[in-house]
Scaffold this motif. Structure first.
Motif, PDB file in Angstrom:
ATOM      1  N   PHE A 153       0.581  -0.637  -0.067  1.00 40.98           N
ATOM      2  CA  PHE A 153       0.030   0.085  -0.208  1.00 40.98           C
ATOM      3  C   PHE A 153       0.546   1.299   0.152  1.00 40.98           C
ATOM      4  O   PHE A 153       1.978   0.930   0.709  1.00 40.98           O
ATOM      5  CB  PHE A 153      -1.231  -0.184   1.350  1.00 40.98           C
ATOM      6  CG  PHE A 153      -1.867  -0.786   1.742  1.00 40.98           C
ATOM      7  CD1 PHE A 153      -3.380  -0.802   0.810  1.00 40.98           C
ATOM      8  CD2 PHE A 153      -1.739  -2.557   1.583  1.00 40.98           C
ATOM      9  CE1 PHE A 153      -3.785  -1.586   0.300  1.00 40.98           C
ATOM     10  CE2 PHE A 153      -2.901  -3.531   1.314  1.00 40.98           C
ATOM     11  CZ  PHE A 153      -3.929  -3.177   0.944  1.00 40.98           C
ATOM     12  N   PRO A 154       0.400   2.426  -0.198  1.00 40.70           N
ATOM     13  CA  PRO A 154       1.355   3.873  -0.996  1.00 40.70           C
ATOM     14  C   PRO A 154       1.891   4.118   0.697  1.00 40.70           C
ATOM     15  O   PRO A 154       2.722   4.390   0.173  1.00 40.70           O
ATOM     16  CB  PRO A 154       0.219   5.146  -1.012  1.00 40.70           C
ATOM     17  CG  PRO A 154      -0.383   4.088  -1.826  1.00 40.70           C
ATOM     18  CD  PRO A 154      -1.163   2.817  -1.001  1.00 40.70           C
ATOM     19  N   HIS A 155       1.841   3.984   2.215  1.00 44.31           N
ATOM     20  CA  HIS A 155       2.101   4.286   3.091  1.00 44.31           C
ATOM     21  C   HIS A 155       2.653   3.166   3.131  1.00 44.31           C
ATOM     22  O   HIS A 155       4.235   3.406   4.492  1.00 44.31           O
ATOM     23  CB  HIS A 155       0.857   4.188   4.745  1.00 44.31           C
ATOM     24  CG  HIS A 155       0.733   2.813   4.536  1.00 44.31           C
ATOM     25  ND1 HIS A 155      -0.665   2.080   4.514  1.00 44.31           N
ATOM     26  CD2 HIS A 155       1.175   1.611   5.377  1.00 44.31           C
ATOM     27  CE1 HIS A 155      -0.633   1.112   4.022  1.00 44.31           C
ATOM     28  NE2 HIS A 155       0.619   0.699   5.682  1.00 44.31           N
ATOM     29  N   GLN A 156       2.937   1.973   2.978  1.00 46.45           N
ATOM     30  CA  GLN A 156       4.550   1.213   3.256  1.00 46.45           C
ATOM     31  C   GLN A 156       5.716   1.246   2.668  1.00 46.45           C
ATOM     32  O   GLN A 156       6.515   0.725   2.642  1.00 46.45           O
ATOM     33  CB  GLN A 156       3.436  -0.393   3.296  1.00 46.45           C
ATOM     34  CG  GLN A 156       2.916  -0.729   3.673  1.00 46.45           C
ATOM     35  CD  GLN A 156       2.091  -1.692   3.766  1.00 46.45           C
ATOM     36  OE1 GLN A 156       1.670  -2.440   2.918  1.00 46.45           O
ATOM     37  NE2 GLN A 156       1.614  -3.004   4.321  1.00 46.45           N
ATOM     38  N   LEU A 157       5.539   2.764   0.942  1.00 42.52           N
ATOM     39  CA  LEU A 157       6.834   2.670   0.380  1.00 42.52           C
ATOM     40  C   LEU A 157       7.630   4.214   1.518  1.00 42.52           C
ATOM     41  O   LEU A 157       6.311   4.785   1.960  1.00 42.52           O
ATOM     42  CB  LEU A 157       6.459   3.147  -0.840  1.00 42.52           C
ATOM     43  CG  LEU A 157       5.528   1.622  -1.454  1.00 42.52           C
ATOM     44  CD1 LEU A 157       5.200   2.089  -2.883  1.00 42.52           C
ATOM     45  CD2 LEU A 157       6.696   0.275  -1.073  1.00 42.52           C
ATOM     46  N   SER A 158       8.181   4.490   0.624  1.00 49.57           N
ATOM     47  CA  SER A 158       9.119   5.560   0.757  1.00 49.57           C
ATOM     48  C   SER A 158       8.752   7.381   0.153  1.00 49.57           C
ATOM     49  O   SER A 158       7.706   6.656  -0.471  1.00 49.57           O
ATOM     50  CB  SER A 158      10.664   5.348   1.095  1.00 49.57           C
ATOM     51  OG  SER A 158      10.918   5.568   0.033  1.00 49.57           O
ATOM     52  N   GLY A 159       8.760   8.358   0.496  1.00 48.85           N
ATOM     53  CA  GLY A 159       8.007   9.508  -0.260  1.00 48.85           C
ATOM     54  C   GLY A 159       8.865   8.811  -1.584  1.00 48.85           C
ATOM     55  O   GLY A 159       8.466   9.359  -2.889  1.00 48.85           O
ATOM     56  N   GLY A 160      10.171   8.209  -1.880  1.00 49.30           N
ATOM     57  CA  GLY A 160      11.186   8.546  -2.894  1.00 49.30           C
ATOM     58  C   GLY A 160      10.451   7.306  -3.951  1.00 49.30           C
ATOM     59  O   GLY A 160      10.023   7.349  -5.093  1.00 49.30           O
ATOM     60  N   GLN A 161       9.955   5.992  -3.309  1.00 48.58           N
ATOM     61  CA  GLN A 161       9.016   5.336  -3.324  1.00 48.58           C
ATOM     62  C   GLN A 161       7.699   5.320  -4.688  1.00 48.58           C
ATOM     63  O   GLN A 161       7.532   4.314  -5.126  1.00 48.58           O
ATOM     64  CB  GLN A 161       9.365   3.399  -2.891  1.00 48.58           C
ATOM     65  CG  GLN A 161      10.660   3.162  -2.928  1.00 48.58           C
ATOM     66  CD  GLN A 161      10.507   2.069  -1.346  1.00 48.58           C
ATOM     67  OE1 GLN A 161       9.825   2.129  -0.486  1.00 48.58           O
ATOM     68  NE2 GLN A 161      11.507   1.030  -2.018  1.00 48.58           N
ATOM     69  N   ARG A 162       7.194   6.239  -3.708  1.00 44.45           N
ATOM     70  CA  ARG A 162       6.246   6.596  -4.245  1.00 44.45           C
ATOM     71  C   ARG A 162       5.999   7.163  -5.536  1.00 44.45           C
ATOM     72  O   ARG A 162       5.305   6.947  -5.907  1.00 44.45           O
ATOM     73  CB  ARG A 162       4.917   6.932  -2.786  1.00 44.45           C
ATOM     74  CG  ARG A 162       4.741   6.751  -2.107  1.00 44.45           C
ATOM     75  CD  ARG A 162       3.623   7.020  -0.698  1.00 44.45           C
ATOM     76  NE  ARG A 162       4.437   8.360  -0.143  1.00 44.45           N
ATOM     77  CZ  ARG A 162       4.931   8.633   1.036  1.00 44.45           C
ATOM     78  NH1 ARG A 162       4.723   7.083   1.783  1.00 44.45           N
ATOM     79  NH2 ARG A 162       5.156   9.052   1.634  1.00 44.45           N
ATOM     80  N   GLN A 163       7.179   8.292  -5.546  1.00 45.64           N
ATOM     81  CA  GLN A 163       7.240   8.717  -6.711  1.00 45.64           C
ATOM     82  C   GLN A 163       7.177   7.879  -7.670  1.00 45.64           C
ATOM     83  O   GLN A 163       7.082   8.267  -9.015  1.00 45.64           O
ATOM     84  CB  GLN A 163       8.115  10.191  -6.198  1.00 45.64           C
ATOM     85  CG  GLN A 163       8.192  11.773  -7.644  1.00 45.64           C
ATOM     86  CD  GLN A 163       6.926  11.884  -7.569  1.00 45.64           C
ATOM     87  OE1 GLN A 163       5.731  11.601  -7.919  1.00 45.64           O
ATOM     88  NE2 GLN A 163       6.809  13.010  -7.059  1.00 45.64           N
ATOM     89  N   ARG A 164       8.409   7.137  -7.787  1.00 44.19           N
ATOM     90  CA  ARG A 164       8.843   6.237  -9.036  1.00 44.19           C
ATOM     91  C   ARG A 164       7.429   6.040  -9.170  1.00 44.19           C
ATOM     92  O   ARG A 164       6.993   5.519 -10.392  1.00 44.19           O
ATOM     93  CB  ARG A 164       9.160   5.037  -8.372  1.00 44.19           C
ATOM     94  CG  ARG A 164      11.174   6.000  -7.451  1.00 44.19           C
ATOM     95  CD  ARG A 164      11.956   4.814  -7.569  1.00 44.19           C
ATOM     96  NE  ARG A 164      12.895   5.438  -6.792  1.00 44.19           N
ATOM     97  CZ  ARG A 164      13.577   5.438  -8.034  1.00 44.19           C
ATOM     98  NH1 ARG A 164      14.092   4.957  -9.391  1.00 44.19           N
ATOM     99  NH2 ARG A 164      15.323   5.891  -7.414  1.00 44.19           N
TER     100      ARG A 164
END
Length: 538
Positions: A153-164
């Motif tokens: 889920f989005p909250h399980q990723l870092s900011g950079g990973q979400r942007q990717r």
């Protein structure tokens, strides 16, 4: 590769009655070409994001609408295209990367499901083919373990990973045009460098036209082929990146470039021999909990030791997740620690109860990263600033009189005291946050990323204000930032954090000219526009 992909002809976007001006943008002409990155640059309120949204038909109509002009794409005018036609174009032919992926991604669905939905709506691919395409895109944007990422889920990723993940979603259907709206503003410098390289790499591979919206000329220097500069809705300058960066013609462009924080330290100052006001000794902090069947535990601080002297500005720098904001909040006692000591003026405050902490709160105050989120939208500014002193026993009339004076100190007109937070710009709200922190006459000011979301010109003003206030009031300041350019401007010493540990501490000039740790060297290498700024300085 130079064919025209999209053209704006005399684009005018009208604002509702009562706005600060009649049009958000007026008579904008712009050509976006295949295989080229065009940077649209300007301060907040210049209209650049509304230009992007007008292309995709995402303006908040009827209050904000295209007043006149044309948006030409594939022999049709998108300014008057019906919504069903725009739905076919969005994602399939024009993709968009939004500034904040946490607001653009659905928190209730996994990354894989959200990517699959795009393919399911726009293509006839079967389930297996869609999954293969999603995994391919996840891998192409250099996300680790694609199988795990699509289940996250989005909250399980870092900011950079979400942007990717957002970039992967925008590229799923190989659009002819990619619009990137401030996609790196809140990212640390190393992640920012990776995202910029990724966009450049994918754009070159697919021959995509990119409209990149930003307020940072350092980013422009790293990615742009062509540059267009907006000032309050008017296109004041455009040309190749080399021409605009090397010899800007308009005063506004020159002012924006001059406001970019320099990659040079301030002049050397005499060594500070004052006693320590804040000491962190072997501070430990973990997040998460271990359950019966195990659990995920994140070690945010791993035995951190640091000191801040009276009258000193100490910079805490590092990537997202390095522990710098956790340490700042531990020092202000906004969160408990698991072990170690936090000394304020020699006394340990780490284990004090809420009642015991009350007099301590006055001595250490915090300026938060997002002033809009930290200011009560229902309160007038004068009440926000006066609230702290009133709670600590100051008569209300005296507290409000001092609040008026503080508005003048931070460069705001005292007549603004009766207004609400939403009536101010981002830079003005940050000044209000500073005034609120100063209202209790603290000894230590903790500034947690206070300028990371601000335009470079406003950023320069707030940094100058903090330096002036610190000097006049003889404050000690802990300055948290991911931007080494900013740290170089305001800090006497810099402490570099990585994965919950302080890996290097040194005076600012020393850490700039002779960094010792490989991580510190990597941070300097990742600063956007570094080569361009070095050429300017030489």
């Amino acid at each position: 590769m130079n064919e025209t992909v999209l053209e704006l002809e005399k684009l005018t976007i009208a604002l509702p009655p009562g706005a600060d001006r009649a049009n958000a943008v007026s008579d904008v002409d712009l050509v976006l070409r295949a295989g080229k990155v065009t940077c649209l640059i300007g301060e907040s309120g210049s209209g650049k994001s509304l230009v992007a949204r007008s292309i995709l038909g995402l303006l908040p109509r009827p209050h904000v609408r295209v007043g006149s002009g044309r948006i030409l794409f594939e022999d049709q005018d998108l300014a008057v295209a019906p919504q069903d036609k725009m739905r076919d174009i969005r994602g399939a032919k024009i993709g968009m990367i939004f500034q904040e992926p946490m607001t653009a991604l659905n928190p209730l669905h996994t990354i894989g499901r959200q990517l699959d939905e795009v393919l399911r709506i726009h293509t006839p691919l079967g389930k297996a083919a869609r999954r293969a395409r999603v995994l391919e895109l996840i891998d192409s944007v250099h996300l680790p373990e694609p199988g795990r990422i699509i289940r996250s889920f989005p909250h399980q990723l870092s900011g950079g990973q979400r942007q990717r993940a957002m970039i992967a979603m925008a590229l799923l259907l190989n659009p002819r045009l990619l619009i990137a709206d401030e996609p790196t503003t809140a990212l640390d410098v190393t992640t920012q460098a990776q995202i910029l390289y990724l966009i450049r790499e994918l754009q070159r591979e697919h021959g995509t036209s990119v409209l990149f919206i930003t307020h940072d000329f350092g980013v422009v220097a790293d990615i742009a082929d062509e540059v267009a500069v907006l000032q309050r809705g008017t296109l004041v300058e455009r040309g190749t990146a080399a021409a605009v960066l090397g010899a800007p013609g308009h005063p506004y462009t020159k002012a924006l470039i001059a406001a970019v924080p320099k990659r040079v330290p301030p002049p050397a100052r005499p060594a500070n021999t004052q006693p320590f006001i804040v000491e962190a000794r072997d501070v430990a902090k973990t997040y998460g909990a271990r359950g019966l069947f195990g659990g995920r535990v994140t070690r945010a601080l791993a035995g951190v030791t640091m000191e801040l002297r009276r009258g000193e500005t100490l910079g805490l720098v590092g990537e997202s997740g390095s522990g710098k904001s956790t340490l700042a909040r531990a020092i202000t006692r906004l969160m408990p620690i698991d072990g170690g000591e936090i000394l304020l003026g020699g006394a340990d405050i780490a284990q004090l109860s809420r009642r015991q902490l009350r007099p301590v709160r006055k001595r250490v105050q915090m300026v938060f990263q997002d002033p809009y989120a930290s200011l009560d939208p229902r309160q007038r500014i004068i009440d926000i600033i006066a609230e702290g002193p009133i709670i600590h026993g100051t008569p209300p009339a005296k507290a409000r009189k001092e609040a008026q004076a503080l508005l003048g100190l931070v460069g705001l007109d005292p007549s603004a005291a009766q207004r609400f937070p939403h009536e101010f710009s981002g830079g003005q709200r940050q000044r209000i946050g500073i005034a609120r922190a100063l209202a209790l006459h603290p000894e230590v000011l903790v500034a947690d990323e206070p300028v990371s979301a601000l335009d470079v010109s406003v950023q320069a003003q707030v940094l100058a204000l903090l330096a002036d206030i610190k000097s006049r009031l003889h404050l000690s300041m802990l300055f948290v930032t991911h931007d080494l350019r900013v740290a170089l401007q305001v800090c006497d010493r810099i402490a570099v954090m990585k994965q919950g540990e302080v890996v290097e501490v040194a005076p600012t000039a020393e850490i700039f000219f002779n960094p010792q740790h490989s991580y510190t060297k990597a941070l300097f290498a990742a600063v956007p526009g570094g080569t361009w700024q070095d050429r300017k300085a030489s």
